[in-house]
Design an enzyme around this catalytic site. Structure first.
Site, mmCIF file in Angstrom:
data_model
loop_
_atom_site.group_PDB
_atom_site.id
_atom_site.type_symbol
_atom_site.label_atom_id
_atom_site.label_comp_id
_atom_site.label_asym_id
_atom_site.label_seq_id
_atom_site.Cartn_x
_atom_site.Cartn_y
_atom_site.Cartn_z
ATOM 1 N N GLU A 37 -28.000 12.991 -51.679
ATOM 2 C CA GLU A 37 -27.716 11.984 -51.118
ATOM 3 C C GLU A 37 -27.434 10.541 -52.563
ATOM 4 O O GLU A 37 -27.454 10.763 -53.493
ATOM 5 C CB GLU A 37 -29.126 11.520 -51.160
ATOM 6 C CG GLU A 37 -30.105 12.693 -50.340
ATOM 7 C CD GLU A 37 -29.385 11.241 -48.524
ATOM 8 O OE1 GLU A 37 -29.300 10.170 -48.395
ATOM 9 O OE2 GLU A 37 -29.617 12.354 -47.524
ATOM 10 N N SER A 38 -26.283 9.799 -52.158
ATOM 11 C CA SER A 38 -25.899 8.948 -53.087
ATOM 12 C C SER A 38 -26.940 7.977 -53.708
ATOM 13 O O SER A 38 -26.548 7.591 -54.648
ATOM 14 C CB SER A 38 -24.246 8.402 -52.348
ATOM 15 O OG SER A 38 -24.599 7.387 -51.325
ATOM 16 N N CYS A 86 -15.015 8.886 -47.811
ATOM 17 C CA CYS A 86 -16.896 8.387 -47.497
ATOM 18 C C CYS A 86 -16.340 7.158 -48.916
ATOM 19 O O CYS A 86 -16.831 7.321 -50.071
ATOM 20 C CB CYS A 86 -17.287 10.413 -48.210
ATOM 21 S SG CYS A 86 -19.187 9.561 -48.434
ATOM 22 N N VAL A 114 -21.104 14.851 -48.197
ATOM 23 C CA VAL A 114 -21.707 13.827 -49.810
ATOM 24 C C VAL A 114 -22.027 13.404 -49.729
ATOM 25 O O VAL A 114 -21.563 12.573 -48.810
ATOM 26 C CB VAL A 114 -19.449 14.722 -49.424
ATOM 27 C CG1 VAL A 114 -19.223 16.577 -49.959
ATOM 28 C CG2 VAL A 114 -18.410 14.380 -48.894
HETATM 29 N N1 GSH Z 1 -27.135 9.054 -46.439
HETATM 30 C C1 GSH Z 1 -25.411 10.250 -47.200
HETATM 31 C C2 GSH Z 1 -25.069 10.193 -46.586
HETATM 32 C C3 GSH Z 1 -23.915 10.669 -47.020
HETATM 33 C C4 GSH Z 1 -22.937 11.117 -45.515
HETATM 34 O O1 GSH Z 1 -23.158 10.605 -44.697
HETATM 35 N N2 GSH Z 1 -22.074 11.380 -45.900
HETATM 36 C C5 GSH Z 1 -20.573 11.669 -44.998
HETATM 37 C C6 GSH Z 1 -19.339 11.050 -45.056
HETATM 38 S S1 GSH Z 1 -19.478 9.779 -45.276
HETATM 39 C C7 GSH Z 1 -20.364 13.298 -45.066
HETATM 40 O O2 GSH Z 1 -20.695 13.610 -45.355
HETATM 41 N N3 GSH Z 1 -20.516 13.418 -42.407
HETATM 42 C C8 GSH Z 1 -20.325 14.716 -43.045
HETATM 43 C C9 GSH Z 1 -21.304 14.839 -41.238
HETATM 44 O O3 GSH Z 1 -21.778 13.876 -41.151
HETATM 45 O O4 GSH Z 1 -21.141 16.157 -41.011
HETATM 46 C C10 GSH Z 1 -25.679 9.725 -48.500
HETATM 47 O O5 GSH Z 1 -26.167 8.481 -49.299
HETATM 48 O O6 GSH Z 1 -25.108 10.854 -49.729
#
Ligand code: GSH
Length: 192
Positions: free
Chosen positions: A63-64, A10, A50
């Site tokens: 939220e990163s 990720c 995550v």
């Molecule tokens: N806006 C979130 C995006 C995080 C994100 O999209 N993580 C993905 C992995 S790269 C995830 O957990 N995906 C699982 C899903 O969407 O169900 C951030 O910035 O932390």
């Protein structure tokens, strides 16, 4: 001690990994299988995504972009935001507009028609920007670089995007990869 709920693949989690490494913080990493994620993850992040971090006894924080800012405020050294308010705003603008890069990246990953050309146009814009200054946010390495470098590494090493046409971008990536925190992330990408 900080717990990071992580997935190696990720790029958003990569932001948290890099900031934690730059700050030299002790981390317990809990690897989440996103294809079979535990139900309890939704208690920590209702979106089920995550990264999430947790300080001992603290609330879970998803939220990163928010995680990066939180870590910067909680552990100000070494600084990953510039001192001047206008310079900080410039860094935050780049993070806020991350979709300028991530949208064309994901379009290419999905194999959309014309996506390689679309991403090339964006890379050319970043190259011009980096011809004027050594780092995305200006004169100093900052959260702007950390926020976007995970996609540049994945575009180069996973999607086979040849960067040679953009020498300032290549130089910037080379400068970043001299940092152990970024080299570690490049190693994670190589092992995916
Ligand atoms: N806006 C979130 C995006 C995080 C994100 O999209 N993580 C993905 C992995 S790269 C995830 O957990 N995906 C699982 C899903 O969407 O169900 C951030 O910035 O932390």
């Amino acid at each position: 001690m900080i717990t990071l709920y992580n997935a190696a693949r990720c790029p958003y989690a990569a932001r948290a990994r890099i900031v934690l490494a730059e700050k030299g913080l002790e981390v317990e990493t809990v690897e989440i299988d996103l294809s079979d994620r535990p139900a309890w993850l939704y208690e920590k992040n209702p979106a089920g995504r995550v990264p999430v971090i947790e300080e001992d006894g603290g609330d879970a924080l998803p939220e990163s972009a928010v995680i990066m800012e939180f870590l910067e405020e909680r552990y100000p050294e070494p600084a990953l935001l510039p001192a001047d308010a206008a310079d900080r705003a410039a860094v935050r603008l780049i993070v806020f507009r991350d979709k300028d890069l991530t949208d064309p990246y994901y379009a290419l990953r999905r194999g959309e028609e014309g996506a390689r050309e679309g991403l090339a146009a964006v890379l050319a814009r970043f190259d011009s920007m980096l011809a004027e200054r050594p780092y995305l946010g200006g004169m100093e390495y900052s959260l702007a670089d950390i926020a976007l470098v995970p996609w540049f590494l994945r575009a180069r090493d996973m999607l086979g995007v040849e960067l040679d046409a953009w020498p300032s971008l290549v130089d910037w990536l080379g400068r970043l990869e001299q940092r152990p925190a970024i080299a570690a992330e490049a190693g994670i990408v190589a092992a995916l």
